[in-house]
Design an enzyme around this catalytic site. Structure first.
Site, PDB file in Angstrom:
ATOM      1  CE1 TYR A 134       6.607 -10.301   9.085  1.00  0.00           C
ATOM      2  CE2 TYR A 134       6.598  -7.903   9.279  1.00  0.00           C
ATOM      3  CZ  TYR A 134       6.617  -9.711   8.989  1.00  0.00           C
ATOM      4  OH  TYR A 134       5.151  -9.111   7.916  1.00  0.00           O
ATOM      5  N   GLY A 160      -6.583 -13.659   5.233  1.00  0.00           N
ATOM      6  CA  GLY A 160      -5.804 -11.838   5.035  1.00  0.00           C
ATOM      7  C   GLY A 160      -6.182 -11.914   3.639  1.00  0.00           C
ATOM      8  CB  ILE A 161      -2.517  -9.421   2.308  1.00  0.00           C
ATOM      9  CG1 ILE A 161      -2.861  -8.372   3.404  1.00  0.00           C
ATOM     10  CG2 ILE A 161      -2.223  -9.664   1.215  1.00  0.00           C
ATOM     11  CD1 ILE A 161      -1.348  -7.268   4.006  1.00  0.00           C
ATOM     12  CG  ASN A 183      -0.234 -12.518   0.827  1.00  0.00           C
ATOM     13  OD1 ASN A 183      -0.024 -12.145   1.655  1.00  0.00           O
ATOM     14  ND2 ASN A 183      -0.444 -14.564   1.512  1.00  0.00           N
ATOM     15  CE  LYS A 214       7.843 -10.542   5.906  1.00  0.00           C
ATOM     16  NZ  LYS A 214       6.418 -11.020   4.617  1.00  0.00           N
ATOM     17  CB  THR A 216      -4.531  -9.434   8.144  1.00  0.00           C
ATOM     18  OG1 THR A 216      -3.578  -9.321   9.013  1.00  0.00           O
ATOM     19  CG2 THR A 216      -4.349  -8.846   7.208  1.00  0.00           C
ATOM     20  N   PRO A 217      -6.414 -11.256   9.912  1.00  0.00           N
ATOM     21  CG  PRO A 217      -6.949 -13.628   9.659  1.00  0.00           C
ATOM     22  CD  PRO A 217      -7.088 -11.550   9.612  1.00  0.00           C
ATOM     23  CB  ILE A 273      -2.804  -5.073   5.665  1.00  0.00           C
ATOM     24  CG1 ILE A 273      -2.372  -3.361   5.177  1.00  0.00           C
ATOM     25  CG2 ILE A 273      -4.964  -4.663   4.576  1.00  0.00           C
ATOM     26  CD1 ILE A 273      -2.601  -2.426   4.378  1.00  0.00           C
TER      27      ILE A 273
HETATM   28  P1  NAD Z   1      -2.339 -13.648   7.801  1.00  0.00           P
HETATM   29  O1  NAD Z   1      -1.568 -14.609   9.328  1.00  0.00           O
HETATM   30  O2  NAD Z   1      -3.854 -13.274   9.004  1.00  0.00           O
HETATM   31  O3  NAD Z   1      -2.308 -14.767   7.166  1.00  0.00           O
HETATM   32  C1  NAD Z   1      -0.939 -15.432   6.551  1.00  0.00           C
HETATM   33  C2  NAD Z   1      -1.459 -16.754   5.725  1.00  0.00           C
HETATM   34  O4  NAD Z   1      -0.721 -17.327   5.327  1.00  0.00           O
HETATM   35  C3  NAD Z   1      -2.388 -17.703   6.813  1.00  0.00           C
HETATM   36  O5  NAD Z   1      -3.338 -17.966   6.239  1.00  0.00           O
HETATM   37  C4  NAD Z   1      -1.123 -19.277   7.265  1.00  0.00           C
HETATM   38  O6  NAD Z   1      -1.558 -20.297   7.075  1.00  0.00           O
HETATM   39  C5  NAD Z   1      -0.542 -18.746   6.137  1.00  0.00           C
HETATM   40  N1  NAD Z   1       0.999 -19.713   5.954  1.00  0.00           N
HETATM   41  C6  NAD Z   1       2.000 -19.574   7.686  1.00  0.00           C
HETATM   42  N2  NAD Z   1       3.027 -20.044   7.550  1.00  0.00           N
HETATM   43  C7  NAD Z   1       2.245 -20.795   6.104  1.00  0.00           C
HETATM   44  C8  NAD Z   1       3.597 -21.741   5.566  1.00  0.00           C
HETATM   45  N3  NAD Z   1       4.613 -21.795   6.275  1.00  0.00           N
HETATM   46  N4  NAD Z   1       2.948 -21.871   3.882  1.00  0.00           N
HETATM   47  C9  NAD Z   1       1.784 -21.466   3.475  1.00  0.00           C
HETATM   48  N5  NAD Z   1       1.356 -20.528   3.955  1.00  0.00           N
HETATM   49  C10 NAD Z   1       2.082 -20.299   5.178  1.00  0.00           C
HETATM   50  O7  NAD Z   1      -1.755 -12.384   7.392  1.00  0.00           O
HETATM   51  P2  NAD Z   1      -1.614 -11.284   6.126  1.00  0.00           P
HETATM   52  O8  NAD Z   1      -1.293 -10.218   7.088  1.00  0.00           O
HETATM   53  O9  NAD Z   1      -2.523 -11.704   5.421  1.00  0.00           O
HETATM   54  O10 NAD Z   1       0.361 -11.088   6.008  1.00  0.00           O
HETATM   55  C11 NAD Z   1      -0.011 -11.769   4.723  1.00  0.00           C
HETATM   56  C12 NAD Z   1       1.077 -11.166   4.212  1.00  0.00           C
HETATM   57  O11 NAD Z   1       1.582 -10.122   4.379  1.00  0.00           O
HETATM   58  C13 NAD Z   1       2.565 -11.831   4.828  1.00  0.00           C
HETATM   59  O12 NAD Z   1       4.329 -12.002   4.414  1.00  0.00           O
HETATM   60  C14 NAD Z   1       2.793 -10.744   5.882  1.00  0.00           C
HETATM   61  O13 NAD Z   1       4.088 -10.823   6.554  1.00  0.00           O
HETATM   62  C15 NAD Z   1       2.983  -9.297   4.850  1.00  0.00           C
HETATM   63  N6  NAD Z   1       1.978  -7.900   6.012  1.00  0.00           N
HETATM   64  C16 NAD Z   1       0.784  -7.701   6.606  1.00  0.00           C
HETATM   65  C17 NAD Z   1       0.775  -6.389   7.028  1.00  0.00           C
HETATM   66  C18 NAD Z   1      -0.076  -6.334   7.119  1.00  0.00           C
HETATM   67  O14 NAD Z   1      -0.693  -5.200   8.344  1.00  0.00           O
HETATM   68  N7  NAD Z   1      -1.076  -7.098   7.450  1.00  0.00           N
HETATM   69  C19 NAD Z   1       1.755  -6.269   6.571  1.00  0.00           C
HETATM   70  C20 NAD Z   1       2.585  -6.534   6.830  1.00  0.00           C
HETATM   71  C21 NAD Z   1       3.237  -7.367   6.099  1.00  0.00           C
END
Ligand code: NAD
Length: 252
Positions: free
Chosen positions: A151, A16-17, A80, A155, A188-189, A186
């Site tokens: 959540y 992901g991000i 992240n 946040k 992502t998984p 965004i």
């Molecule tokens: P994702 O679920 O695709 O990836 C998240 C990663 O965090 C995974 O690799 C997971 O294994 C890891 N993770 C989970 N729990 C963990 C822990 N306790 N310790 C260490 N690693 C851990 O998510 P994403 O969409 O890439 O999101 C990344 C960040 O961006 C997050 O904080 C999410 O809340 C934020 N975000 C994402 C979006 C979006 O639209 N995708 C929107 C707003 C915020």
């Protein structure tokens, strides 16, 4: 290159991000350390990049202490790692039905994880007196989300803690900056899992796109570009700020 010789550590970087940020930093000459709770996927991602991987559950204080002894100095930390609480299928997270257990689990990763990360980073940056801490919050940190109260609360707290860290570091006379990024939609998984694979997926996806002024999901590379700016020396006057990256969603 904009990050030559900088040591950058990213949490939740297996996919992901976080992974996109690791790739963008590496492409700009940084020495990148990927960390994640998912060891197998994290190791594979780091191997593909030629970066280093260290397993790290961000909610675990002892794990951060172990990390500090392995990596005592760092230039950039991206907090992240985050969870929605919906990983184990649908769990009610509305303010009426959310369980205390789920509420705490989400806060433990998102908020405690960010607090512990910031504390580690301050200690690992203060000798040099410079650095950049980037906290990944969310659109949900700026508006209420009726179905994801835990959540949204976690946040929002990240947003304000970012400002406390920024002001504290400035008070000490350090050029240690701390900012929050607020993404929305965004692909992502995480989003893939939330959309699910039920028959209503196309409608749910279309509804999200329709709500977004730019009429599409964002790309992980677009978030990585913003993180790169904050990590670089082009952003040396930006601290305590919150940057939305949401295709215009929060503008309306
Ligand atoms: P994702 O679920 O695709 O990836 C998240 C990663 O965090 C995974 O690799 C997971 O294994 C890891 N993770 C989970 N729990 C963990 C822990 N306790 N310790 C260490 N690693 C851990 O998510 P994403 O969409 O890439 O999101 C990344 C960040 O961006 C997050 O904080 C999410 O809340 C934020 N975000 C994402 C979006 C979006 O639209 N995708 C929107 C707003 C915020």
């Amino acid at each position: 290159p904009r990050l030559t010789d900088k040591l950058c550590l990213i949490t939740g970087a297996a996919r992901g991000i976080g992974l996109a940020i690791a790739k963008a930093f590496q492409a700009e000459g940084a020495q990148v350390i990927l960390t994640d709770i998912d060891q197998a996927e994290g190791e594979a991602a780091a191997a593909a990049l030629g970066g280093r991987f260290i397993p790290l559950n961000v909610a675990d204080e002892a794990a951060w202490e172990a990390l500090a002894s392995q990596v005592p100095q760092v230039d950039v930390l991206v907090n992240n790692a985050g969870i929605t609480g919906f990983e184990q299928g649908y769990i009610a997270h509305d303010p009426e039905h959310a369980s205390l257990e789920e509420w705490r689990r989400v806060h433990a990763v998102n908020l405690d994880g960010t607090f512990l990360g910031c504390r580690y980073a301050i200690r690992a940056m203060k000798e040099k007196g410079a650095g950049s801490i980037i906290n990944i919050s969310s659109r949900s940190g700026l508006v209420g989300i009726p179905g994801a109260a835990g959540y949204a609360s976690s946040k929002a707290a990240i947003r304000n803690h970012t400002k406390s860290v920024a002001l504290y570091c400035a008070q000490q006379g350090w050029a240690i900056r701390c900012n929050s990024i607020h993404p929305a939609a965004i692909m992502t998984p995480m989003w893939d899992a939330m959309l699910g694979d039920g028959p209503d997926r196309p409608q749910r996806e279309a509804a999200m796109v329709a709500d977004t002024p730019l009429k599409r999901f964002g790309r992980v590379e677009e978030v990585a570009a913003l993180a790169l700016l904050l990590a670089s020396d082009e952003a040396t006057y930006i601290t305590g700020s919150e940057l939305d990256i949401d295709g215009g969603l929060l503008a309306g």
